[in-house]
Design a protein around this motif. Structure first.
Motif: not given
Length: 325
Positions: A102-104, A164-168, A222-224, A296-303
């Motif tokens: 998200p938001f990358l 639609y996926d683990a990131n969400g 504009n999530y991804a 809230a989405a920041a942990p998705a990038l780290e994971q």
């Protein structure tokens, strides 16, 4: 013995152009951007080959496959080729969920830069599983479909949101919403039964499925802009002649250019269509809300970094360099 040797040589030889007839599976509706990109590829290949290479498209999960299923189906040869939403493949390799972090990325141009950087990684994983990546095209930016404006954390409270996926799931799990991860083929039925009451998807995805029949609002966040891959069985590809492979390359370029070029005007077209069906389009949401979603989405990038290891740093460093140019 001579007959056996001749038969073996015949089987190993490239197939003739006249014998090519393939089936392409796609989970999404015929009027979606990726169905149209696949159709562009099919038409361009037919033209390049003088009609000798024919592909029949089966959109809307007509063959019973979801995007996750299509990975093994193409690799094993149950399908010749498919157009697949890539992020459900993250359990196969974490690189496939990159495009939905998200938001990358902020723009289609940045999405294209990230794709070109990651493309060798995508190709290597598919190659190891007996597949060829023909091309990839992006979805328009994901937003929030619902029966009210989902333009604040308070508005998300208690909302059962399809992701639609683990990131969400990670991202919206850190908000007051309740994320429910579903494939596209399962989304509309689950919406109909009340198992979910809002949907994370693009304006195009929702419009192609006429979600306005069950939803009244679309909130632009504009999530991804995740990717859709068209991939071909490697054995099928290797059996082609050099001329046929050249036709494939020609059609691939036409379809990829078409798919990426759609983004410029597609969102405006989707919004007009949605409004004509009585929907309210919510834009210019509070920047503080977008910042909260990004946090809230920041942990998705780290994971993702943890799962990818050193390759993650290589990809992201190259992306930052390209974005700075």
């Amino acid at each position: 013995m001579k007959y056996i040797a001749f038969a073996a040589m015949t089987l190993a030889a490239p197939v003739s152009a006249q014998s090519i007839s393939w089936d392409l599976a796609n989970e999404y509706p015929p009027n979606s951007v990726h169905a149209q990109s696949a159709d562009t590829f099919i038409a361009a290949l037919a033209e390049a080959s003088g009609g000798d290479m024919k592909i029949t498209a089966h959109h809307g999960a007509a063959l019973g496959y979801k995007s996750l299923d299509q990975y093994d189906a193409v690799g094993d040869g149950a399908l010749d080729l498919a157009s697949s939403f890539a992020t459900p493949w993250s359990g196969i390799d974490p690189v496939f969920i990159l495009s939905s972090i998200p938001f990358l990325v902020k723009t289609p141009a940045e999405e294209r830069q990230l794709y070109e950087i990651a493309k060798p990684y995508y190709e290597a994983v598919l190659e190891a599983d007996n597949q060829v990546l023909l091309f990839a095209t992006p979805w328009p930016p994901s937003g929030l479909w619902g029966n009210k404006a989902l333009d604040s954390l308070e508005a998300l409270d208690g909302v059962k949101l399809r992701t639609y996926d683990a990131n969400g799931t990670i991202s919206f799990g850190n908000t007051p919403a309740t994320p429910v991860q579903l494939s596209w083929a399962d989304t509309v039925p689950q919406l109909s039964t009340g198992a979910v009451d809002a949907v994370l998807t693009s304006a195009d995805g929702g419009a192609s499925a006429m979600l306005w029949e069950q939803q009244s609002h679309f909130t632009e966040v504009n999530y991804a802009m995740p990717l859709q891959f068209v991939h071909l069985n490697r054995d099928v590809y290797d059996a082609l002649s050099d001329e046929q492979k050249a036709w494939i390359a020609q059609a691939t370029k036409a379809a990829e250019d078409f798919g990426w070029g759609l983004l410029e005007n597609r969102v405006a077209q989707n919004y007009a269509d949605m409004e004509s069906h009585g929907m309210t389009i919510v834009t210019d949401v509070d920047p503080a809300y977008l910042a909260a979603l990004s946090e809230a989405a920041a942990p998705a990038l780290e994971q993702w970094k943890d799962k990818m290891g050193e390759d993650a740093e290589s990809i992201l460093a190259a992306f930052e360099e390209s974005r700075a140019q």
